[in-house]
Design an enzyme around this catalytic site. Structure first.
Site, PDB file in Angstrom:
ATOM      1  N   SER A 192      12.057   1.292  -8.451  1.00 14.63           N
ATOM      2  CA  SER A 192      12.426   2.440  -7.642  1.00 14.63           C
ATOM      3  C   SER A 192      13.495   3.278  -8.355  1.00 14.63           C
ATOM      4  O   SER A 192      13.251   3.780  -9.438  1.00 14.63           O
ATOM      5  CB  SER A 192      12.894   1.968  -6.265  1.00 14.63           C
ATOM      6  OG  SER A 192      13.014   3.046  -5.367  1.00 14.63           O
ATOM      7  N   ASP A 242       2.466   0.988  -1.237  1.00 13.64           N
ATOM      8  CA  ASP A 242       3.783   1.607  -1.426  1.00 13.64           C
ATOM      9  C   ASP A 242       3.739   3.037  -0.896  1.00 13.64           C
ATOM     10  O   ASP A 242       3.147   3.934  -1.516  1.00 13.64           O
ATOM     11  CB  ASP A 242       4.152   1.612  -2.906  1.00 13.64           C
ATOM     12  CG  ASP A 242       5.594   2.046  -3.157  1.00 13.64           C
ATOM     13  OD1 ASP A 242       6.177   2.686  -2.264  1.00 13.64           O
ATOM     14  OD2 ASP A 242       6.117   1.754  -4.253  1.00 13.64           O
ATOM     15  N   HIS A 259       6.707  -1.363  -1.294  1.00 16.60           N
ATOM     16  CA  HIS A 259       7.732  -0.859  -2.204  1.00 16.60           C
ATOM     17  C   HIS A 259       8.706  -1.991  -2.492  1.00 16.60           C
ATOM     18  O   HIS A 259       9.667  -2.213  -1.740  1.00 16.60           O
ATOM     19  CB  HIS A 259       8.449   0.327  -1.570  1.00 16.60           C
ATOM     20  CG  HIS A 259       9.356   1.058  -2.505  1.00 16.60           C
ATOM     21  ND1 HIS A 259       8.887   1.801  -3.560  1.00 16.60           N
ATOM     22  CD2 HIS A 259      10.710   1.158  -2.549  1.00 16.60           C
ATOM     23  CE1 HIS A 259       9.908   2.334  -4.204  1.00 16.60           C
ATOM     24  NE2 HIS A 259      11.018   1.955  -3.619  1.00 16.60           N
TER      25      HIS A 259
END
Length: 485
Positions: free
Chosen positions: A46, A133, A167
């Site tokens: 991320s 995600d 995620h």
């Protein structure tokens, strides 16, 4: 992560108390291990994925082996705007101008702001995006693949995008349900992502150690490298037994970057110890550096849209330079001294281009080295207990540390960091009168949650739109204040 789109006000204050308590524990200087500087790589999730791309591209001469990117995006994707960051760079609500970002990369490389792009040709890239995600959409990762095609041979790139992961960093034996997106953002998908990343970057690996690890975890002082800048007081290092100080010349280095809300204060040691990297490092002589953000940073994120510096994606970006300095340390041979760290380090006498750094003398020292942002600035040992650092930018905050030298010119322990800000360079300057929207497009201001702030001073300018007009005066490089000339 999802937290990157929430209003984070109020979270930092509570988390900072926990961080302060943790930072109070003793941390040691990051050791010089003499690891192989030609075997350095980076990976991240991320915000850490975006940061991994930044480090790989900007410092391509350092991260020669390449990068692993989990739920990240193209280099300089946000172009200094949090609206771009949370929009096109995460949800892909608008298209990402990949060709423009490639042009920016080439331009910055030509100017020396980042390393030559030719270095990227020999590196490798591993990309991962989960089909579940919804925080950083696969379309963003698709654009990252397209971006890298301009610099990295297709044969050197792997893109894994068919696993139903949310995620999160993915493992084969630890974390939440595979398709979820929730703290600590580590999911058990029956897939060893850390192992796949390392194997692609370094080639065939020895089997991982599934038992008790033989190496050591070290909490080290990040202050000598970062001096704030959204980074925590301490970071973590995993050193395989074969890579201990003095025996690390055959060892590799891999930097592991956590995502938002994943630093030590947020999730304790889960990202450092449960993501799967250490057991591969243990049997393959890979030193792992786990830099940590501070809870003072926006949602504990790495700076990949400019919350801390207009130069966030360049080699001069504070967080970028700090991580690079950490790599330089573990790849240096050291040969240290037992001299203690100098105390009382402070700054004074600021001008627009210089700063005086002073400290208390160390018994037995024959001289001193002074470091700015982790890089030594003195050409010869400093005989006294002060040093004037020159060639600085106006209206800019820097961080310095000092180490004593013994009679053999061996360096002792590093001091804690002292920060100082150069002056604006006078009352003059150039003024720009424009809409707040136009100021952001010109790079004189940035937008955050619908409001506009001047770069450098951070002064509030009001709503981010074409209707509010503000006059900004430039008083230094990338430094603007509200005013008139």
């Amino acid at each position: 992560m999802q937290a990157m789109r929430r209003n984070w006000k109020g979270l930092a204050a509570a988390a900072a108390m926990a961080m302060a308590a943790h930072a109070a524990t003793a941390a040691v200087p990051l050791p010089s291990l003499g690891a192989n500087p030609a075997e350095v790589s980076v990976s991240g999730l991320s915000a850490g994925g975006f940061m991994a791309v930044q480090l790989h591209v900007a410092y391509s001469a350092t991260f020669k082996r390449g990068a692993g990117v989990v739920a990240g995006g193209p280099y300089y994707c946000a172009e200094g705007s949090v609206l771009n960051a949370t929009g096109r760079c995460m949800t892909h609500s608008t298209s990402i101008p990949v060709s423009t970002l490639v042009s920016t990369t080439n331009s910055w490389a030509a100017s020396g702001a980042i390393d030559p792009v030719s270095n990227l040709t020999g590196s490798k890239v591993y990309l991962f995006s989960g089909t579940a995600d919804n925080t950083v959409k696969q379309a963003v990762m698709d654009d990252l693949k397209t971006y890298y095609q301009s610099f990295v041979p297709a044969a050197n790139t792997v893109y894994k995008n068919n696993l139903g992961a949310g995620h999160a960093m993915v493992t084969d034996d630890y974390g939440g349900a595979c398709g979820t997106t929730a703290t600590p953002y580590i999911n058990n998908c029956g897939f060893d992502l850390a192992g796949e990343i390392l194997a692609h970057l370094y080639g065939p690996l020895n089997p991982r150690n599934n038992g008790t690890l033989g190496g050591t975890f070290t909490e080290f002082n990040q202050g000598e490298f970062a001096g704030g800048s959204g980074m925590a007081a301490t970071g973590w290092l995993y050193t395989p037994a074969a890579c201990a100080a003095g025996s690390g010349s055959s060892c590799r280095v891999h930097v592991v970057l956590h995502g938002c809300k994943q630093n030590y204060t947020d999730v304790s040691d889960q990202y450092v110890k449960k993501t799967g990297y250490n057991r591969w490092a243990d049997t393959n002589n890979i030193v792992l550096v786990y830099p940590q953000t501070s809870t003072a940073a926006t949602n504990s994120c790495w700076d990949w849209w400019g919350y801390g510096s207009v130069n966030y994606a360049k080699k001069s970006g504070p967080q970028m330079a700090a991580v690079k300095a950490m790599v330089d340390r573990v790849t240096s041979s050291g040969g240290g001294s037992s001299l203690p760290a100098p105390t009382g380090v402070g700054t004074s006498g600021a001008t627009a281009s210089s700063m005086v750094i002073g400290w208390a003398g160390v018994s037995g020292a024959t001289g001193y080295n002074v470091y700015r942002g982790g890089s030594k600035v003195n050409a010869a040992p400093v005989a006294g207990t002060n040093y004037t650092d020159t060639g600085l930018a106006a209206s800019t905050t820097y961080s310095w540390t000092v180490a004593a030298l013994d009679a053999s010119n061996a360096q002792g322990a590093m001091s804690t960091a002292a920060t100082g800000t150069t002056t604006s360079g006078g009352t003059g300057g150039t003024c720009y009168t424009a809409s707040n929207y136009a100021h952001t497009l010109a790079g004189r201001a940035y937008a955050l949650w619908g409001l506009t702030y001047a770069y450098g001073s951070g002064q509030a300018m009001g709503l981010w739109n074409i209707y509010v007009t503000t006059t900004l005066k430039q008083t230094g490089p990338n430094y603007y204040v509200i005013g008139t000339c």
